[in-house]
Each structure stands twice: as structure tokens, then as C-alpha cells.
Design a protein around this motif. Structure first.
Motif, PDB file in Angstrom:
ATOM      1  N   GLU A 151       0.335   9.624  -3.396  1.00 30.50           N
ATOM      2  CA  GLU A 151      -0.330   8.993  -4.510  1.00 30.50           C
ATOM      3  C   GLU A 151       0.285   7.572  -4.815  1.00 30.50           C
ATOM      4  OE1 GLU A 151      -2.663   9.678  -7.264  1.00 30.50           O
ATOM      5  OE2 GLU A 151      -2.895  11.849  -6.885  1.00 30.50           O
ATOM      6  N   THR A 179      -0.266   4.982  -1.675  1.00 32.17           N
ATOM      7  CA  THR A 179      -1.678   4.672  -1.615  1.00 32.17           C
ATOM      8  C   THR A 179      -1.869   3.637  -2.805  1.00 32.17           C
ATOM      9  OG1 THR A 179      -2.726   6.462  -2.412  1.00 32.17           O
ATOM     10  CG2 THR A 179      -2.524   6.312  -0.136  1.00 32.17           C
ATOM     11  N   GLY A 180      -1.134   4.025  -3.848  1.00 31.62           N
ATOM     12  CA  GLY A 180      -1.652   3.344  -5.369  1.00 31.62           C
ATOM     13  C   GLY A 180      -2.403   4.080  -6.177  1.00 31.62           C
ATOM     14  N   THR A 181      -3.021   5.240  -5.643  1.00 38.22           N
ATOM     15  CA  THR A 181      -4.084   6.174  -6.276  1.00 38.22           C
ATOM     16  C   THR A 181      -3.285   6.523  -7.808  1.00 38.22           C
ATOM     17  OG1 THR A 181      -3.512   7.826  -4.998  1.00 38.22           O
ATOM     18  CG2 THR A 181      -5.569   6.543  -4.773  1.00 38.22           C
ATOM     19  N   ILE A 182      -1.852   6.351  -8.007  1.00 36.91           N
ATOM     20  CA  ILE A 182      -1.338   6.877  -8.732  1.00 36.91           C
ATOM     21  C   ILE A 182      -1.695   6.237 -10.299  1.00 36.91           C
ATOM     22  CG2 ILE A 182       0.777   5.749  -8.367  1.00 36.91           C
ATOM     23  CD1 ILE A 182       2.517   8.269  -9.796  1.00 36.91           C
ATOM     24  N   GLU A 183      -1.825   4.812  -9.999  1.00 43.06           N
ATOM     25  CA  GLU A 183      -2.375   3.954 -11.115  1.00 43.06           C
ATOM     26  C   GLU A 183      -3.714   4.377 -11.487  1.00 43.06           C
ATOM     27  OE1 GLU A 183      -1.763  -0.341 -10.017  1.00 43.06           O
ATOM     28  OE2 GLU A 183      -2.479  -0.537 -12.180  1.00 43.06           O
ATOM     29  N   LEU A 184      -4.765   4.714 -10.568  1.00 42.88           N
ATOM     30  CA  LEU A 184      -5.846   5.167 -10.998  1.00 42.88           C
ATOM     31  C   LEU A 184      -5.854   6.364 -11.760  1.00 42.88           C
ATOM     32  CD1 LEU A 184      -8.902   4.602 -10.392  1.00 42.88           C
ATOM     33  CD2 LEU A 184      -8.632   6.367  -8.419  1.00 42.88           C
ATOM     34  N   LEU A 185      -4.848   7.363 -11.334  1.00 40.76           N
ATOM     35  CA  LEU A 185      -4.904   8.593 -12.065  1.00 40.76           C
ATOM     36  C   LEU A 185      -4.416   8.739 -13.384  1.00 40.76           C
ATOM     37  CD1 LEU A 185      -5.298  11.882 -11.655  1.00 40.76           C
ATOM     38  CD2 LEU A 185      -2.700  11.912 -10.812  1.00 40.76           C
ATOM     39  N   MET A 186      -3.297   7.722 -13.609  1.00 41.94           N
ATOM     40  CA  MET A 186      -2.558   7.467 -14.730  1.00 41.94           C
ATOM     41  C   MET A 186      -3.107   6.958 -15.827  1.00 41.94           C
ATOM     42  SD  MET A 186      -0.441   9.792 -14.208  1.00 41.94           S
ATOM     43  CE  MET A 186       1.318  10.281 -14.447  1.00 41.94           C
ATOM     44  N   THR A 187      -4.308   6.082 -15.412  1.00 41.05           N
ATOM     45  CA  THR A 187      -5.025   5.104 -16.267  1.00 41.05           C
ATOM     46  C   THR A 187      -6.133   6.090 -16.689  1.00 41.05           C
ATOM     47  OG1 THR A 187      -5.696   4.001 -14.564  1.00 41.05           O
ATOM     48  CG2 THR A 187      -3.886   3.041 -15.717  1.00 41.05           C
TER      49      THR A 187
END
Lengths: 243, 322
Positions: free
Chosen positions: A76, A79-87
């Protein structure tokens, strides 16, 4: 709860969309079987139990659990998806638990697929099915403890290889803490209380108890506690990164 | 009523570096705020704080009255956010990804299907719903990012460089989508493409070095350009130097530049003193002199110039302080 399930569902899907998951399961089954029959001497023992099978589980998990857990957070982050998940409106703890559950269920599937082992021993003799069932649960619990550690380590890096190596190293420490190899150098250096504490952290000891059919509350509590503390630290690691 | 988004002295340090320095502005319903600044000015960090991905070092942001530090979940429920580069779960199909977002946003059953369908339709994704995100082109990926941001029809949208790296047609599509939604929402769009500000924004906030250096309507910003109200006059090229000298002497004129064109013509760019309107005066004077003018054009001033002036000034000041 709804969020936890949504995350779990997504993560499980992520495991099974790549052929890696199937390779994983096949290798796990092959290794578990080979170790039981060749290294464990399943037939030679001439006993209708699965000791020869379960005794290798801690060592299998030592590599499999960090390998399964390594992508949970590192991927996460990469790929930067952690920003998607955490927002998204998900609590950090919900995401942590959801991901852990997915990994745990994945191992559960792999473990469940070893059922021919149980059938074999049942065909050859009259095993104590209660002990076997208990051993299975103990094994799954042990895997959970390893996974909680692996997931936490995964949250510390964006590199899956580092997550794997570090995760395996930490798991190894827990695994070996009851063995003389670790305890001998400490003896004399630290008071006996500390020595006992270190020894009591041993996964091998607690798991060994369970597979012998001894349900000690201490062992169960210990494994659950490792999972709980692991997930808590995992959550804290992620929360701290916001600051 | 409080504006839908309020940034209240938002500040963020990364170690010794102050990335965002006391940024305050607010956005009302119907406004599309263009959040401008050079790379590294603090745009993304600011947006990450509004969306609850990063905690502010000090100050705070409020979305629909909820404080992002105290009630991050309430803020996240009311926000649609497209992070920079539109990160997505590449292994999922578009449909699975949108469903996941819908589930986390609290929709289930028929409502979930409806939301996913609507978002996919608005973002023109219906023909790729079954495709894994990884197989999509950049433009489609960006649209998936937009679809997940608008799925719950949020009152507030935060879009971090939504058109970065897209081709002109794709840029047009994204802007049109933003414009369609604009009347009912408060939208913040970060960009460093200035044509975008003219295309979609009702207001521009410029930051440099973590500080707000301008907050105005794009037309107002233009007045800050050294070329604002400059007059471009096309005349025959011979004798242009002498004429330029004469014009320079006029009291309303600051400077005259000569740009030679082809075919024996030349452009005189007459820069006014203090950005005044000089077109009428100049035209009258030219007539009185009997100069044959083939083109006469009042420049608005380019946003690029304003952007350069504002942001380099901030850089210089920062350098002077250091």
C-alpha cells in the motif's frame, strides 16, 4: 465491523487474484506433507496421532507467515494506495484488523487443505480426534501470532523484501526464546525472573503444550495476547506516521 | 453560515522544514478554488491535512463544520478526495474497486449498485467496468480515481492535480466533470497548469514556500501582471523606433517594447504606468499623429507572468531571510 469486513474481503480478493496464492498453498501443503513423512517419521513412529505433522508447523510458519503478511502494508505504501485507504472513512484499527483477518483466513484455508493428513491417520488407526482438532486450532492461532508480527513489520517499510526478512527475524526471536541457545547466554546475566519471562515468550513451548492436548489457559492467552499486542502496535505505527 | 471548507492557520513541519506555513482560506458552496503553486510549494501537504491523511503541526481545517483533528471520520465521510497521481488498487477491476469504496462508505445492496453505476457513468467508465485497473490507460485510471471520489456525492471535493499527465481531450473531460458538479459543491483543485484556472476556477489561491501569496479571482490576479492593460499596436516597421521614442514620453506610459513581425510590420507593446487603462488615450494620440494602425489590442496580462512574479518574489524573500 462493516468496514473490517469490507477491508478483509478486498484483501482476500487481492491474495487470490494472483497465481501466487495458489503457488503458496501448494508449496505449503507439499512441505507440510514431506516434513511429516520424511523428517517426522510419520510411519516409523507407529502412533495414531499427528505429532509428526504439527511439530513442524512453527518452522513452516516462520517463513510462510512473514511471506503472507509482507505485502499487507508495504505494498500500500509503495503504490500510494494507503492514501486512498486512510482518507476513506475507515478507522486505522479497522483497516489493521481487516487486513490481519484476511491473512489469517488465507492461512486458515491452507491449513484446512491439509485435511487428508487427518483422514490418513484416521484410516490407519484410532487417533484422539479431540487432540487433533485442538492442534489444528493451536496451529492456526500460532499462525495468527506470526501474522500479527509480520503485518506490523510490514507497516514499517515500503519494501516487501525488507518486510519479509525483518518479519522472519522477529518471528524467529519469539520462536527461539525458550530454547537453551537463547537462554544459556542470558543465564547468570539477568535475574531468574527475567529469564523465566523470556522463556515464557517461547512460541515453541506454548504451541507444544497445545499439540500434546494440554489446553493451558496460559498458552491460549499468550497467543491471543501476541495477536492483540501485534495489532495494537501495527495501529500505532500507522497513526504515528500521520503526525 | 460557515463556509463548507475552512483552513485555519494550517501549518505542517517535516523535521526542521516548514512545508506549510499558516495557510488560511475558505471555500463556499459553488466555488471552485484553484490551488496554485510551484512544485514543492506545499499544495499536496495542505490537501493531505484537509483530508486527514496527515496531522497538522498546528492549526486545523474544518469541513462542513467538523474539525479534521478532532473528528477525522466525520470529515472523511463528507469529502471526496483524489490523491496526487490517483493511486488505485491495480489488481482490482474497476467495478470491484468502486464496490469496495461504496461498502466502506456505508452503502449496501441496491443502493450500492446504484451508487457504483452512477459514479461509473459520470466518469464514463461503463465500458471498462470489468477490466483490472492495471490494464487501463492513464486517462481511464484518473477517471476511476474521480469516480471513487464522487461516488457518495460529497459536498466537498479535493482534487490533487486531476489533469496532470493527461492529453488535451482527457483534460477537457475532467474539467467538464468538475464544472458540472461545481454549483452544488465546494471544490479545491490543485494544479500548476494555469489555463486550468481560467477554464474551471472561480478563485485562485497561490502558495509559494508554504505561504499564501495571493487569493483572488483569476481576473483580479491578472491585474498584477506587468502586462496588464498593455496595448499592442501593429504598424509599419519603418520609422517605428522614432514613434516608440515619442510614445515613451507620454506621461501615462511606463515603457514601450518593439517586436518586429514579418512582412514589414512591427508591434509596439505599450506598457502603462501603474497598470492604468491607456487604450483610449493612446488611440487618440495615434490618430492625432496620423499613424496608420493595422491592429490595436489591449492585453489582459498573462496568469503565467503573475504566477512567476508572485512565486519568485516569495522565493527571493525566503532566500533573503535565510
Amino acid at each position: 465491523m462493516r468496514n473490517v469486513l469490507a477491508v478483509t474481503k478486498r484483501e482476500l480478493g487481492a491474495y487470490f487474484t494472483t497465481p501466487l496464492a495458489y503457488v503458496f498453498i501448494v508449496v505449503f501443503l507439499a512441505l507440510a506433507g514431506a516434513l511429516t513423512f520424511y523428517a517426522g517419521g510419520f510411519f516409523e513412529r507407529g502412533q495414531a496421532d499427528l505429532q509428526a505433522f504439527f511439530v513442524f508447523h512453527p518452522w513452516l510458519y516462520l517463513f510462510f507467515a512473514p511471506a503472507i503478511a509482507m505485502r499487507l502494508w508495504a505494498e500500500e505504501k509503495r503504490t500510494g494506495t494507503i492514501e486512498l485507504l486512510m482518507t476513506l472513512p475507515v478507522r486505522t484499527a479497522e483497516a489493521v484488523i481487516g487486513k490481519f483477518l484476511a491473512a489469517w483466513l488465507f492461512v486458515g484455508v491452507a491449513l484446512a487443505l491439509t485435511f487428508p493428513m487427518w483422514l490418513t491417520v484416521g484410516y490407519l488407526g484410532e487417533p484422539d480426534n479431540g487432540v487433533i482438532l485442538l492442534s489444528y486450532l493451536g496451529s492456526w492461532l500460532l499462525a495468527g501470532a506470526f501474522l500479527a508480527i509480520g503485518a506490523t513489520v510490514s507497516a514499517l517499510t515500503r519494501n516487501q523484501v525488507i518486510a519479509f526478512v525483518l518479519g522472519a527475524a522477529v518471528c524467529f526471536l519469539f520462536l527461539m526464546s525458550g530454547v537453551d541457545l537463547v537462554l544459556a547466554p542470558l543465564r547468570g546475566l539477568v535475574p531468574p525472573v527475567v529469564l523465566e519471562l523470556v522463556a515464557s515468550f517461547s512460541f515453541l513451548h506454548h504451541f507444544g503444550e497445545i499439540t500434546k492436548g494440554v489446553v493451558s489457559l496460559a498458552s491460549l492467552v499468550f497467543l491471543f495476547a501476541v495477536i492483540g499486542v501485534g495489532l495494537l502496535v501495527n495501529t500505532l505505527v500507522l497513526e504515528l506516521e500521520k503526525a | 453560515m460557515e463556509p463548507m471548507v475552512v483552513l485555519d492557520r494550517l501549518t505542517r513541519d517535516f523535521g526542521p522544514v516548514r512545508a506549510v506555513d499558516s495557510v488560511s482560506f475558505s471555500v463556499r458552496r459553488g466555488e471552485v478554488v484553484g490551488f496554485l503553486g510551484p512544485n514543492g510549494a506545499g499544495k499536496t501537504t495542505t490537501m493531505r491535512m484537509i483530508t486527514g491523511y496527515l496531522l497538522p503541526t498546528s492549526g486545523t481545517a474544518r469541513v462542513m463544520g467538523f474539525d479534521v483533528v478532532e473528528a477525522p471520520l466525520e470529515v472523511k465521510r463528507r469529502l471526496g478526495y483524489l490523491p496526487e497521481g490517483a493511486p488505485l488498487y491495480g489488481d482490482m477491476t474497476v467495478e470491484a474497486l468502486l464496490r469496495f469504496v461504496a461498502e466502506v462508505r456505508g452503502y449496501s445492496g441496491a443502493e450500492k449498485r446504484r451508487r457504483v453505476g452512477e459514479a461509473a457513468e459520470k466518469a464514463q467508465l461503463l465500458d471498462v467496468l470489468r477490466q483490472p485497473v492495471d490494464t487501463l490507460s492513464k486517462g481511464y485510471k484518473r477517471r476511476v480515481g474521480l469516480a471513487q471520489a464522487i461516488l457518495h456525492d460529497p459536498p466537498v471535493l479535493i482534487l490533487d492535480e486531476p489533469t496532470d499527465g493527461l492529453d488535451p481531450n482527457q483534460k477537457y473531460d475532467v474539467r467538464r466533470l468538475v464544472q458540472e458538479m461545481a454549483p452544488h459543491k465546494a471544490i479545491i483543485v490543485s494544479t500548476h497548469i494555469l489555463e486550468e484556472v481560467d477554464a474551471v476556477c472561480t478563485r485562485a489561491v497561490v502558495i509559494a514556500r508554504g505561504r499564501v501569496v495571493a487569493d483572488a479571482h483569476p481576473d483580479e490576479l491578472r491585474t498584477l501582471s506587468p502586462r496588464h492593460n498593455a496595448v499592442r499596436v501593429r504598424i509599419a516597421a519603418d520609422g517605428v523606433e522614432g514613434l516608440a521614442k515619442q510614445i515613451r514620453r507620454l506621461p501615462v506610459v511606463r515603457e514601450v517594447e518593439i517586436e518586429r513581425a514579418m512582412d514589414g510590420m512591427a508591434d509596439l507593446v505599450v506598457l502603462p504606468r501603474d497598470g492604468r487603462e491607456i487604450a483610449a488615450d493612446l488611440l487618440g494620440w495615434l490618430r492625432a499623429q496620423g499613424v496608420a494602425v493595422t491592429e490595436f489590442f489591449v492585453e489582459q496580462g498573462r496568469l503565467d507572468d503573475v504566477f512567476r512574479v508572485l512565486t519568485t518574489r516569495a522565493e527571493r524573500e525566503a532566500a533573503a531571510h535565510a
